[in-house]
Design an enzyme around this catalytic site. Structure first.
Site, mmCIF file in Angstrom:
data_model
loop_
_atom_site.group_PDB
_atom_site.id
_atom_site.type_symbol
_atom_site.label_atom_id
_atom_site.label_comp_id
_atom_site.label_asym_id
_atom_site.label_seq_id
_atom_site.Cartn_x
_atom_site.Cartn_y
_atom_site.Cartn_z
ATOM 1 C CB THR A 178 31.184 33.589 35.569
ATOM 2 O OG1 THR A 178 30.464 33.737 34.231
ATOM 3 C CG2 THR A 178 32.615 33.753 35.375
ATOM 4 C CB THR B 157 40.155 49.694 53.331
ATOM 5 O OG1 THR B 157 41.115 48.992 52.555
ATOM 6 C CG2 THR B 157 39.283 49.226 54.480
ATOM 7 C CG ASP C 132 41.952 39.666 48.631
ATOM 8 O OD1 ASP C 132 40.631 39.678 48.575
ATOM 9 O OD2 ASP C 132 42.426 40.816 48.797
ATOM 10 N N GLY D 30 49.903 44.500 55.271
ATOM 11 C CA GLY D 30 51.004 44.248 54.373
ATOM 12 C C GLY D 30 51.892 44.970 54.458
ATOM 13 N NE ARG D 31 50.628 49.137 50.786
ATOM 14 C CZ ARG D 31 50.024 49.645 50.121
ATOM 15 N NH1 ARG D 31 50.349 50.716 49.150
ATOM 16 N NH2 ARG D 31 48.600 50.013 50.312
ATOM 17 C CE LYS E 100 39.840 43.140 47.382
ATOM 18 N NZ LYS E 100 41.412 42.781 47.429
ATOM 19 C CE LYS F 205 45.560 40.799 50.977
ATOM 20 N NZ LYS F 205 45.081 41.135 49.697
ATOM 21 C CB ILE G 145 27.075 36.467 35.472
ATOM 22 C CG1 ILE G 145 27.974 35.486 34.733
ATOM 23 C CG2 ILE G 145 26.963 37.973 34.795
ATOM 24 C CD1 ILE G 145 27.353 35.266 33.518
ATOM 25 N N PRO G 146 26.285 35.238 38.127
ATOM 26 C CG PRO G 146 24.439 35.443 39.145
ATOM 27 C CD PRO G 146 25.202 35.892 38.194
#
Ligand code: C5P
Length: 213
Positions: free
Chosen positions: A69, A115, A60, A191-192, A62, A32, A66-67
């Site tokens: 863009t 999360t 990732d 990850g960590r 995220k 990721k 707006i649609p």
């Protein structure tokens, strides 16, 4: 192993990311790349590196805009050669639709609620319903919601994974790897617990072994 581990390369250091990939390569093929690395401008190089090895990139990014863009940005992402990329469900139905429409060969993965925040199951289900309706390929949710989200027939990707021996850091809705798999998770983002370990390969193998016992 009928689930997959995605190792989160949360670093701004390309060399460090490549070293980690090499170290873990025999046991993991999904990596990721997140906002930190993307903002160094080095993501395309790392994507090429991972693809050349035969690995897969979970991008990732995220998206939350707006649609128009989102649609235009996804067109650009679709040329990067990533396995999948993320969009916030909170971006709304139209933006999700624009992402699905422009995804090319990459998968669209909807993020419900991070999360690191608390959220009610009903709020998460409301978001999953929109994602499923617009035809995304998978959903990011915590392992605690995985079994209910599974009903929608989407691939389930769960971050917030913490083996018993690992620190929680900033994650709130955590689960141990085995719990996440039992709940129906198809991909575990970790990850960590691996990347901050003094011996990342040993940590990864320990996690894999713990899921098999
Ligand atoms: O280090 P850790 O295992 O907590 O890393 C989890 C990764 O998953 C981070 O890169 C974080 O950005 C990502 N993530 C998350 N919660 C989401 C979506 C992604 O923690 N809902």
């Amino acid at each position: 192993m009928d689930y997959k581990i995605i190792v989160a390369l949360d670093t701004n250091n390309l060399k460090k990311a490549k070293k980690l990939i090499k170290t873990l390569w025999l046991r993991v093929k999904f990596f990721k790349i997140g906002l930190e690395l993307i903002n160094t401008g080095k993501a395309p190089e790392l994507i090429k590196y991972i693809n050349k090895l035969g690995g897969k990139v979970f991008y990732d990014i995220k998206l939350n805009d707006i649609p128009n863009t989102v649609g235009r940005t996804v067109k650009v992402i679709s040329r990067l050669g990533v396995w999948g990329f993320t969009i916030h469900a909170l971006a709304g139905q139209e933006a999700i639709r624009a992402a699905v429409h422009n995804k090319g060969r990459s998968k669209v993965i909807g993020v419900t609620i991070l999360t690191s925040s608390s959220a009610s199951v009903s709020k998460i289900l409301q978001l999953v319903r929109i994602l499923a309706k617009e035809g995304v390929d998978g959903v990011v949710c915590s392992a605690r919601e995985a079994s209910v989200v599974k009903r929608f027939g989407l691939k389930i990707i769960t971050p917030g994974i913490r083996p018993k021996w690992a620190q929680k850091n900033d994650q709130k809705r955590t689960a141990i790897p085995k719990e996440a798999i039992t709940a129906g998770s198809d991909y575990l983002i970790i990850g960590r617990p691996i990347t901050d370990s003094a011996n990342p390969l040993e940590a990864l193998i320990k996690i894999i072994e713990e899921t098999e016992t």
